[in-house]
Design a protein around this motif. Sequence first.
Motif, PDB file in Angstrom:
ATOM      1  N   PRO A 184     -25.766 -46.651 -34.445  1.00  0.00           N
ATOM      2  CA  PRO A 184     -26.864 -45.691 -34.305  1.00  0.00           C
ATOM      3  C   PRO A 184     -27.511 -45.829 -32.931  1.00  0.00           C
ATOM      4  N   GLY A 185     -27.704 -44.700 -32.262  1.00  0.00           N
ATOM      5  CA  GLY A 185     -28.287 -44.728 -30.928  1.00  0.00           C
ATOM      6  C   GLY A 185     -27.269 -44.774 -29.807  1.00  0.00           C
ATOM      7  N   SER A 186     -26.001 -44.991 -30.149  1.00  0.00           N
ATOM      8  CA  SER A 186     -24.962 -44.923 -29.119  1.00  0.00           C
ATOM      9  C   SER A 186     -24.653 -43.458 -28.825  1.00  0.00           C
ATOM     10  N   VAL A 187     -23.948 -43.207 -27.733  1.00  0.00           N
ATOM     11  CA  VAL A 187     -23.577 -41.833 -27.399  1.00  0.00           C
ATOM     12  C   VAL A 187     -22.059 -41.712 -27.339  1.00  0.00           C
ATOM     13  N   LEU A 188     -21.579 -40.552 -27.752  1.00  0.00           N
ATOM     14  CA  LEU A 188     -20.166 -40.221 -27.641  1.00  0.00           C
ATOM     15  C   LEU A 188     -19.995 -39.291 -26.451  1.00  0.00           C
ATOM     16  N   LEU A 189     -19.030 -39.600 -25.601  1.00  0.00           N
ATOM     17  CA  LEU A 189     -18.718 -38.764 -24.449  1.00  0.00           C
ATOM     18  C   LEU A 189     -17.360 -38.115 -24.691  1.00  0.00           C
ATOM     19  N   ALA A 190     -17.333 -36.804 -24.701  1.00  0.00           N
ATOM     20  CA  ALA A 190     -16.082 -36.093 -24.975  1.00  0.00           C
ATOM     21  C   ALA A 190     -15.057 -36.383 -23.888  1.00  0.00           C
ATOM     22  N   ASN A 191     -13.803 -36.563 -24.299  1.00  0.00           N
ATOM     23  CA  ASN A 191     -12.718 -36.689 -23.333  1.00  0.00           C
ATOM     24  C   ASN A 191     -12.719 -35.464 -22.427  1.00  0.00           C
ATOM     25  N   GLU A 192     -12.437 -35.676 -21.147  1.00  0.00           N
ATOM     26  CA  GLU A 192     -12.506 -34.588 -20.183  1.00  0.00           C
ATOM     27  C   GLU A 192     -11.538 -33.446 -20.487  1.00  0.00           C
ATOM     28  N   GLN A 193     -10.523 -33.700 -21.332  1.00  0.00           N
ATOM     29  CA  GLN A 193      -9.562 -32.660 -21.678  1.00  0.00           C
ATOM     30  C   GLN A 193      -9.935 -31.915 -22.962  1.00  0.00           C
ATOM     31  N   LEU A 194     -10.999 -32.345 -23.612  1.00  0.00           N
ATOM     32  CA  LEU A 194     -11.431 -31.696 -24.849  1.00  0.00           C
ATOM     33  C   LEU A 194     -12.093 -30.362 -24.528  1.00  0.00           C
ATOM     34  N   GLY A 195     -11.687 -29.316 -25.224  1.00  0.00           N
ATOM     35  CA  GLY A 195     -12.261 -27.993 -24.996  1.00  0.00           C
ATOM     36  C   GLY A 195     -13.159 -27.570 -26.135  1.00  0.00           C
ATOM     37  N   GLY A 196     -13.466 -26.291 -26.194  1.00  0.00           N
ATOM     38  CA  GLY A 196     -14.277 -25.765 -27.280  1.00  0.00           C
ATOM     39  C   GLY A 196     -15.739 -26.145 -27.173  1.00  0.00           C
ATOM     40  N   VAL A 197     -16.413 -26.191 -28.320  1.00  0.00           N
ATOM     41  CA  VAL A 197     -17.859 -26.425 -28.336  1.00  0.00           C
ATOM     42  C   VAL A 197     -18.227 -27.831 -27.871  1.00  0.00           C
ATOM     43  N   PHE A 198     -17.268 -28.757 -27.910  1.00  0.00           N
ATOM     44  CA  PHE A 198     -17.560 -30.127 -27.497  1.00  0.00           C
ATOM     45  C   PHE A 198     -17.044 -30.444 -26.093  1.00  0.00           C
ATOM     46  N   SER A 199     -16.715 -29.449 -25.316  1.00  0.00           N
ATOM     47  CA  SER A 199     -16.258 -29.684 -23.953  1.00  0.00           C
ATOM     48  C   SER A 199     -17.340 -30.405 -23.146  1.00  0.00           C
ATOM     49  N   ARG A 200     -17.017 -31.597 -22.649  1.00  0.00           N
ATOM     50  CA  ARG A 200     -17.936 -32.452 -21.877  1.00  0.00           C
ATOM     51  C   ARG A 200     -19.254 -32.683 -22.621  1.00  0.00           C
ATOM     52  N   ALA A 201     -19.181 -32.778 -23.933  1.00  0.00           N
ATOM     53  CA  ALA A 201     -20.384 -32.985 -24.731  1.00  0.00           C
ATOM     54  C   ALA A 201     -20.808 -34.447 -24.707  1.00  0.00           C
ATOM     55  N   VAL A 202     -22.112 -34.646 -24.817  1.00  0.00           N
ATOM     56  CA  VAL A 202     -22.698 -35.973 -25.038  1.00  0.00           C
ATOM     57  C   VAL A 202     -23.404 -35.907 -26.387  1.00  0.00           C
ATOM     58  N   VAL A 203     -22.953 -36.723 -27.330  1.00  0.00           N
ATOM     59  CA  VAL A 203     -23.487 -36.692 -28.691  1.00  0.00           C
ATOM     60  C   VAL A 203     -24.269 -37.972 -28.964  1.00  0.00           C
ATOM     61  N   LEU A 204     -25.537 -37.834 -29.306  1.00  0.00           N
ATOM     62  CA  LEU A 204     -26.356 -38.978 -29.696  1.00  0.00           C
ATOM     63  C   LEU A 204     -26.138 -39.237 -31.180  1.00  0.00           C
ATOM     64  N   MET A 205     -25.674 -40.440 -31.521  1.00  0.00           N
ATOM     65  CA  MET A 205     -25.399 -40.763 -32.915  1.00  0.00           C
ATOM     66  C   MET A 205     -26.679 -41.175 -33.635  1.00  0.00           C
ATOM     67  N   LEU A 206     -26.980 -40.467 -34.714  1.00  0.00           N
ATOM     68  CA  LEU A 206     -28.182 -40.736 -35.486  1.00  0.00           C
ATOM     69  C   LEU A 206     -27.895 -41.568 -36.729  1.00  0.00           C
ATOM     70  N   LYS A 207     -26.714 -41.371 -37.311  1.00  0.00           N
ATOM     71  CA  LYS A 207     -26.361 -42.081 -38.547  1.00  0.00           C
ATOM     72  C   LYS A 207     -24.905 -42.506 -38.475  1.00  0.00           C
ATOM     73  N   VAL A 208     -24.674 -43.774 -38.707  1.00  0.00           N
ATOM     74  CA  VAL A 208     -23.313 -44.322 -38.712  1.00  0.00           C
ATOM     75  C   VAL A 208     -23.202 -45.243 -39.916  1.00  0.00           C
ATOM     76  N   GLY A 209     -22.166 -45.076 -40.706  1.00  0.00           N
ATOM     77  CA  GLY A 209     -22.032 -45.948 -41.868  1.00  0.00           C
ATOM     78  C   GLY A 209     -20.806 -45.612 -42.672  1.00  0.00           C
ATOM     79  N   ASN A 210     -20.833 -46.018 -43.940  1.00  0.00           N
ATOM     80  CA  ASN A 210     -19.684 -45.793 -44.810  1.00  0.00           C
ATOM     81  C   ASN A 210     -19.564 -44.339 -45.253  1.00  0.00           C
TER      82      ASN A 210
END
Length: 297
Positions: free
Chosen positions: A106-132
């Motif tokens: 929680p609180g880490s960020v995901l950085l989209a691979n530079e080759q990823l397209g669509g709505v997540f192209s070069r996206a930075v995602v702040l993780m709010l919930k991580v678990g099972n």
Amino acid sequence: CSSAFSTSRSITEMPFRVPINLKYANHAHDDEDFVLPPNWREYRASMVAREQWKVDVDRVQAQNSFKRFFLPPPPDTIPSTTSDPCTLTASSLPEQWAHPLHHVEPGSVLLANEQLGGVFSRAVVLMLKVGNGRSTGVVINRPLDGTLKDAAAGSNVATPIKSTFASSTVSYGGPVKEKDLAILHSNPYALGSTEVIPGVYVGGSEGLRKLVRRAEWEPITKAMFARGRAEWIPGQLDREINRGVWRVASASPSLILRYAKARGSNKEEEDRGGLWNDILSNMGGKYSSISDNFRRE
């Protein structure tokens, strides 16, 4: 508190999830007595910086082994391996910092691979919930045209909140429940808010509104909204990370809340790579090279 983390493994590989499987080097108590200092993210970031400094020194020494020269000591902002994390403050680090992680928390960020397209192209995602269960995050670097006043139509935001935060930035948060808006901010005193990491909070819009009415807080420069969110079913995110779809990082609150400010050239800046680029650059090494290559395109 005690003195130093055991660093037999890379700092970014150490399991900082709860339950925390960490020991101080001279910690003599039972595991259940161990208390992680509240500023452990800053301490970890400082230790990562020191590791990187050592790598850089070793590389310079190898390249210049035939010369006699003296290397400067590490910067004052980098603690020694025996530094007490309890004495470390946020001022010990630069305002903006980031480093890679080998796991999602929680609180880490995901950085989209530079080759990823669509709505997540070069996206930075702040993780709010991580678990099972389902993992949840919000995209924080897709500023929409206009402000909350423009973007709140058809949303779940109450009228008093729309009025108070009318000038706040709204980011496209993700493709799930796109009518829902979540507020991200830096105020630890807002009733109803939840700490993501120290310095970054989610929710508590009504509590924030009351602080604004009492002239105890300025929303324009310290809050942003995310419209919609990203979700992953159990196991999905790990598979995507293993395939290289996402890079995982820890980043400073100043980077995470970059767009929590009055509307300006945010969208234009992000179209040029903006936050995605800057986090990669702060991560150093091969990640900085990815950022440099993208800037040259």
